[in-house]
Design a protein around this motif. Structure first.
Motif, PDB file in Angstrom:
ATOM      1  N   SER A  73      50.136  44.699  55.953  1.00 44.37           N
ATOM      2  CA  SER A  73      48.938  44.937  55.479  1.00 44.37           C
ATOM      3  C   SER A  73      49.050  45.587  54.011  1.00 44.37           C
ATOM      4  N   LEU A  74      50.441  46.132  53.749  1.00 42.71           N
ATOM      5  CA  LEU A  74      50.562  46.623  52.596  1.00 42.71           C
ATOM      6  C   LEU A  74      51.360  45.762  51.287  1.00 42.71           C
ATOM      7  N   LEU A  75      52.733  45.568  51.957  1.00 41.26           N
ATOM      8  CA  LEU A  75      53.573  44.935  51.159  1.00 41.26           C
ATOM      9  C   LEU A  75      53.113  43.191  50.837  1.00 41.26           C
ATOM     10  N   PRO A  76      53.615  42.682  49.900  1.00 40.84           N
ATOM     11  CA  PRO A  76      52.955  41.402  49.613  1.00 40.84           C
ATOM     12  C   PRO A  76      53.948  40.481  50.462  1.00 40.84           C
ATOM     13  N   ALA A  77      53.284  39.513  50.911  1.00 41.11           N
ATOM     14  CA  ALA A  77      54.064  38.444  51.789  1.00 41.11           C
ATOM     15  C   ALA A  77      54.953  37.747  50.885  1.00 41.11           C
ATOM     16  N   LEU A  78      56.218  37.532  51.416  1.00 40.16           N
ATOM     17  CA  LEU A  78      57.051  36.813  50.496  1.00 40.16           C
ATOM     18  C   LEU A  78      56.743  35.662  49.707  1.00 40.16           C
ATOM     19  N   ALA A 128      32.633  45.584  38.265  1.00 41.36           N
ATOM     20  CA  ALA A 128      33.229  46.413  39.272  1.00 41.36           C
ATOM     21  C   ALA A 128      34.614  46.450  39.226  1.00 41.36           C
ATOM     22  N   VAL A 129      35.233  47.422  39.678  1.00 40.91           N
ATOM     23  CA  VAL A 129      36.502  47.687  40.021  1.00 40.91           C
ATOM     24  C   VAL A 129      36.746  47.803  41.655  1.00 40.91           C
ATOM     25  N   VAL A 130      37.790  46.805  42.011  1.00 42.02           N
ATOM     26  CA  VAL A 130      38.056  46.569  43.336  1.00 42.02           C
ATOM     27  C   VAL A 130      39.559  46.687  43.925  1.00 42.02           C
ATOM     28  N   GLY A 131      39.634  47.288  44.818  1.00 43.13           N
ATOM     29  CA  GLY A 131      41.049  47.479  45.335  1.00 43.13           C
ATOM     30  C   GLY A 131      41.182  48.022  46.654  1.00 43.13           C
ATOM     31  N   PRO A 132      42.116  47.930  47.390  1.00 43.33           N
ATOM     32  CA  PRO A 132      42.554  48.189  48.951  1.00 43.33           C
ATOM     33  C   PRO A 132      43.792  49.173  48.745  1.00 43.33           C
ATOM     34  N   SER A 133      43.517  50.250  49.898  1.00 38.12           N
ATOM     35  CA  SER A 133      44.691  51.061  49.993  1.00 38.12           C
ATOM     36  C   SER A 133      44.972  52.139  48.771  1.00 38.12           C
ATOM     37  N   MET A 134      46.066  52.070  48.284  1.00 41.90           N
ATOM     38  CA  MET A 134      46.473  52.817  46.954  1.00 41.90           C
ATOM     39  C   MET A 134      45.594  52.071  45.822  1.00 41.90           C
ATOM     40  N   GLY A 135      45.084  50.903  46.104  1.00 39.61           N
ATOM     41  CA  GLY A 135      44.081  50.344  45.224  1.00 39.61           C
ATOM     42  C   GLY A 135      42.691  51.014  45.155  1.00 39.61           C
ATOM     43  N   GLY A 136      42.322  51.186  46.348  1.00 39.06           N
ATOM     44  CA  GLY A 136      40.993  51.963  46.749  1.00 39.06           C
ATOM     45  C   GLY A 136      41.098  53.492  45.812  1.00 39.06           C
ATOM     46  N   MET A 137      42.328  53.932  46.098  1.00 39.09           N
ATOM     47  CA  MET A 137      42.508  55.320  45.524  1.00 39.09           C
ATOM     48  C   MET A 137      42.198  55.248  43.897  1.00 39.09           C
ATOM     49  N   GLN A 138      42.855  54.061  43.362  1.00 33.12           N
ATOM     50  CA  GLN A 138      42.823  53.889  41.831  1.00 33.12           C
ATOM     51  C   GLN A 138      41.156  53.642  41.487  1.00 33.12           C
ATOM     52  N   VAL A 139      40.489  52.877  42.491  1.00 34.35           N
ATOM     53  CA  VAL A 139      39.299  52.707  42.438  1.00 34.35           C
ATOM     54  C   VAL A 139      38.273  53.768  42.096  1.00 34.35           C
ATOM     55  N   LEU A 140      38.421  54.888  43.131  1.00 31.45           N
ATOM     56  CA  LEU A 140      37.509  55.963  43.047  1.00 31.45           C
ATOM     57  C   LEU A 140      38.046  56.936  41.944  1.00 31.45           C
ATOM     58  N   GLN A 141      39.356  56.750  41.412  1.00 29.13           N
ATOM     59  CA  GLN A 141      39.739  57.392  40.069  1.00 29.13           C
ATOM     60  C   GLN A 141      39.188  56.866  39.054  1.00 29.13           C
ATOM     61  N   TRP A 142      39.002  55.627  39.073  1.00 27.61           N
ATOM     62  CA  TRP A 142      38.349  54.919  37.836  1.00 27.61           C
ATOM     63  C   TRP A 142      37.014  55.351  37.807  1.00 27.61           C
ATOM     64  N   THR A 154      45.633  47.050  42.717  1.00 31.10           N
ATOM     65  CA  THR A 154      46.412  46.815  44.006  1.00 31.10           C
ATOM     66  C   THR A 154      47.108  48.069  44.865  1.00 31.10           C
ATOM     67  N   ALA A 155      47.434  47.669  45.734  1.00 31.63           N
ATOM     68  CA  ALA A 155      47.990  48.777  46.996  1.00 31.63           C
ATOM     69  C   ALA A 155      49.165  49.023  46.982  1.00 31.63           C
ATOM     70  N   VAL A 156      49.745  49.994  47.376  1.00 28.19           N
ATOM     71  CA  VAL A 156      51.107  50.395  47.275  1.00 28.19           C
ATOM     72  C   VAL A 156      51.985  49.170  47.853  1.00 28.19           C
ATOM     73  N   GLY A 157      53.079  49.007  47.284  1.00 22.24           N
ATOM     74  CA  GLY A 157      53.807  47.945  47.574  1.00 22.24           C
ATOM     75  C   GLY A 157      53.361  46.515  47.236  1.00 22.24           C
ATOM     76  N   GLY A 158      52.242  46.376  46.826  1.00 22.23           N
ATOM     77  CA  GLY A 158      51.506  45.172  46.723  1.00 22.23           C
ATOM     78  C   GLY A 158      51.528  44.710  45.117  1.00 22.23           C
ATOM     79  N   ASN A 159      51.074  43.408  45.005  1.00 25.78           N
ATOM     80  CA  ASN A 159      50.881  42.906  43.602  1.00 25.78           C
ATOM     81  C   ASN A 159      49.592  42.390  43.390  1.00 25.78           C
ATOM     82  N   HIS A 160      49.528  41.478  42.255  1.00 26.13           N
ATOM     83  CA  HIS A 160      48.384  40.997  41.967  1.00 26.13           C
ATOM     84  C   HIS A 160      47.563  39.816  42.788  1.00 26.13           C
ATOM     85  N   HIS A 161      48.465  39.426  43.821  1.00 23.26           N
ATOM     86  CA  HIS A 161      48.072  38.659  44.992  1.00 23.26           C
ATOM     87  C   HIS A 161      47.423  39.414  46.029  1.00 23.26           C
ATOM     88  N   ARG A 162      47.438  40.666  46.068  1.00 24.06           N
ATOM     89  CA  ARG A 162      47.279  41.500  47.150  1.00 24.06           C
ATOM     90  C   ARG A 162      45.856  41.063  47.892  1.00 24.06           C
TER      91      ARG A 162
END
Length: 372
Positions: free
Chosen positions: A15-20, A151-165, A73-81
């Motif tokens: 759920s966090l790291l990008p798939a290979l 809108a600003v949209v994101g999951p996990s650490m991305g969600g943390m960035q969203v609220l910070q935005w 994006t999320a922790v360990g994730g990238n723009h494909h998240r």
């Protein structure tokens, strides 16, 4: 339990790291781009030298620049998240929106300990979630000339960035969509992240960050602690493995998959930012998390996962109540997919996120009328 089994049978993975497969671009995917921001000044007073932010775009920017959605994006994730939410007919429809998908500091694509020539490895300066936000703000302003987004949209650490935005730049967006987020990282999450770092840093092969090959034992243990224990729930395992011992070869395969997916030092630095996060420490709020959240002007949707063992749902549910008019929803009620509910692997979760986020954005834009 039937719906959980459906998710497990579909192969709920990371759920966090990008798939290979997400690390490589196919001809069908938008081209990967870099924007140089020069030296990125951090709130600590230090700077990341020769900083470049990585991003991709989907759709077309309209003449009024009024159809922009920023993805973080999320922790360990990238723009494909959250690719599972981007596409015709999905929540983030490129036929309607111009979607800018960004890579966070230290994810291996944006400037990171693993790719910085000026400050490599453990000489890289520590940074915060707010520093990530400011790097994205500069991208919008300097590269695209964008002052306002839908809108600003994101999951996990991305969600943390969203609220910070929403706290740092309250007039910059109409809406916020924060999936499995945190407003202030609780002790439990800090403990989980510290355990993942210790797994890496106590492996002799880490060599104080100066390894020639990935510190395999440490990386495997990090993967177990975070992605296989904190990001999934006992319910998922029960549904996926009728024979408990069958989980062991599966775990080994998951550990092996991560070896090439994310750099160990990059992970250490991102988790340092993750664990210290608190929107209340934004300048002007004197550590008052509730006051900071109350300053958010954007329409806000917070989506949480049942039994989230990484970002406990009590934190965003409780703290999110301070946001005026906030809408809080549980992802796929009836499933118990935890933090992985925002991972994109469970069909029920994917359907829910697309449906509810799409409906929320339609409400914000009055069915797209405000985009014209």
């Amino acid at each position: 339990m039937k719906r959980i089994a459906h998710v497990a049978a579909a192969g709920l993975l990371l759920s966090l790291l990008p798939a290979l497969s997400a690390l490589a671009h196919t001809p069908q995917q938008a081209p990967h781009q870099l924007y140089s921001e020069g030296d990125l000044k951090l709130e600590s007073g230090e700077a990341i030298k020769d900083f470049s932010i990585s991003y991709v775009t989907h759709g077309t920017l309209n003449a009024k620049k009024s159809n922009v959605i920023l993805m973080v994006t999320a922790v360990g994730g990238n723009h494909h998240r959250i690719d599972f939410m981007i596409g015709p007919g999905k929540a983030l429809d490129p036929d309607k929106y111009f979607i800018i998908c960004t890579d966070a500091i230290s994810n291996g694509l944006t400037t990171s300990p693993s790719n910085s020539k000026a400050q490599p490895r453990m000489s890289f300066p520590k940074f915060t979630i707010r520093d990530m936000v400011e790097s994205q703000y500069r991208l919008l302003k300097e590269k695209f000339g964008i002052d306002h987004v839908v809108a600003v949209v994101g999951p996990s650490m991305g969600g943390m960035q969203v609220l910070q935005w929403g706290v740092s730049h309250p007039d910059t967006m109409d809406a916020l969509v924060a999936m499995v987020p945190l407003a202030k990282t609780p002790a439990w999450s800090v403990a989980v992240l510290e355990a993942t770092r210790k797994a890496i840093m106590t492996d002799p092969a880490w060599k104080d960050g100066n390894y020639d090959a990935p510190p395999e034992k440490g990386v495997r243990l990090w993967r177990d602690i975070l992605n296989l224990l904190a990001a999934r729930t006992p319910d998922i395992y029960s549904a996926q493995f009728k024979n408990g011992m069958d989980v062991l070869p599966w775990m080994e395969a998951q550990e092996t998959a991560v070896m090439k997916a994310f750099d160990a030092n990059d992970w250490i630095y991102q988790t340092w930012a993750y664990e210290r996060h608190d929107v209340g420490t934004t300048p002007g709020f004197n550590g008052d998390t509730a006051k900071a959240l109350a300053s958010i002007k954007a329409k806000t949707l917070i989506l949480t996962g049942t039994k989230d063992l990484l970002n406990p749902e009590f934190e965003p549910v409780t703290m999110g109540a301070n946001i005026v008019g906030v809408k809080r929803m549980t992802i796929s009620p009836g499933t118990v997919t935890g933090h992985a509910s925002a991972g994109g692997a469970g069909p029920a979760d994917v359907e829910f996120l697309n449906r509810e986020t799409g409906a929320f954005l339609d409400g914000v834009t009055e069915g797209g009328k405000k985009l014209n």
